[in-house]
Design a protein around this motif. Sequence first.
Motif, PDB file in Angstrom:
ATOM      1  N   LYS A  98       0.836  -1.193   0.000  1.00 29.89           N
ATOM      2  CA  LYS A  98       0.000   0.000   0.000  1.00 29.89           C
ATOM      3  C   LYS A  98       0.871   1.244   0.000  1.00 29.89           C
ATOM      4  O   LYS A  98       1.859   1.322   0.715  1.00 29.89           O
ATOM      5  CB  LYS A  98      -0.898   0.001   1.237  1.00 29.89           C
ATOM      6  N   TRP A 121      -3.386   0.488  -3.393  1.00 35.08           N
ATOM      7  CA  TRP A 121      -3.006  -0.765  -2.760  1.00 35.08           C
ATOM      8  C   TRP A 121      -3.292  -1.938  -3.676  1.00 35.08           C
ATOM      9  O   TRP A 121      -4.079  -1.858  -4.603  1.00 35.08           O
ATOM     10  CB  TRP A 121      -3.707  -0.954  -1.410  1.00 35.08           C
ATOM     11  N   GLY A 127      -7.697   2.171  -5.392  1.00 38.31           N
ATOM     12  CA  GLY A 127      -7.131   3.389  -4.863  1.00 38.31           C
ATOM     13  C   GLY A 127      -8.126   4.493  -4.641  1.00 38.31           C
ATOM     14  O   GLY A 127      -9.275   4.419  -5.089  1.00 38.31           O
ATOM     15  N   SER A 168      -3.470  13.699  -4.293  1.00 41.13           N
ATOM     16  CA  SER A 168      -2.875  12.774  -3.339  1.00 41.13           C
ATOM     17  C   SER A 168      -3.458  11.402  -3.640  1.00 41.13           C
ATOM     18  O   SER A 168      -4.677  11.236  -3.670  1.00 41.13           O
ATOM     19  CB  SER A 168      -3.220  13.206  -1.912  1.00 41.13           C
ATOM     20  N   SER A 184      -3.645   7.235  -2.860  1.00 38.79           N
ATOM     21  CA  SER A 184      -3.419   6.066  -2.009  1.00 38.79           C
ATOM     22  C   SER A 184      -3.808   4.871  -2.860  1.00 38.79           C
ATOM     23  O   SER A 184      -4.937   4.796  -3.356  1.00 38.79           O
ATOM     24  CB  SER A 184      -4.270   6.129  -0.742  1.00 38.79           C
ATOM     25  N   THR A 198       0.442   5.417   0.485  1.00 40.82           N
ATOM     26  CA  THR A 198      -0.526   6.418   0.924  1.00 40.82           C
ATOM     27  C   THR A 198       0.021   7.822   0.745  1.00 40.82           C
ATOM     28  O   THR A 198       1.223   8.059   0.853  1.00 40.82           O
ATOM     29  CB  THR A 198      -0.920   6.223   2.408  1.00 40.82           C
ATOM     30  N   ASN A 199      -0.885   8.722   0.440  1.00 37.99           N
ATOM     31  CA  ASN A 199      -0.588  10.161   0.343  1.00 37.99           C
ATOM     32  C   ASN A 199       0.581  10.490  -0.572  1.00 37.99           C
ATOM     33  O   ASN A 199       1.423  11.310  -0.247  1.00 37.99           O
ATOM     34  CB  ASN A 199      -0.358  10.746   1.742  1.00 37.99           C
TER      35      ASN A 199
END
Length: 121
Positions: A76, A99, A113, A95, A97, A78-79
Amino acid sequence: MYTQEKYHRFFQYSDLGIFELSSQGIYQSVNDYLAKLYGYDSPEQMITHLVSPENNLYIQSNRWDEILKLLKTQEKITNLESQIYRADGSIITVSESIWLARSLSTDSFYYEGIIIPVANI
């Protein structure tokens, strides 16, 4: 069925951009919010025009390759901030994220995502 309906409502009416990509990096589904954020009239139009993140989405030409390399070492991300082209050619910062997900029925993998705008559109 109740759970599927609930998920469908969340997916369609969320104030987050939500997507699913095949393991080959082809958009399988996007919600209305993401299509509008990226400047498309509908999710279908975005999927038809954009096809995949490699197809003229990122300002940085090798950005999707960088993301895939990160996903090979982490399940994953993130950001992660990225600049993308909208349908009209304008640029926004988002942004991301993303996975790795696995299909229970086929044991294959795909990507899911969430996208959030960083700056006002």
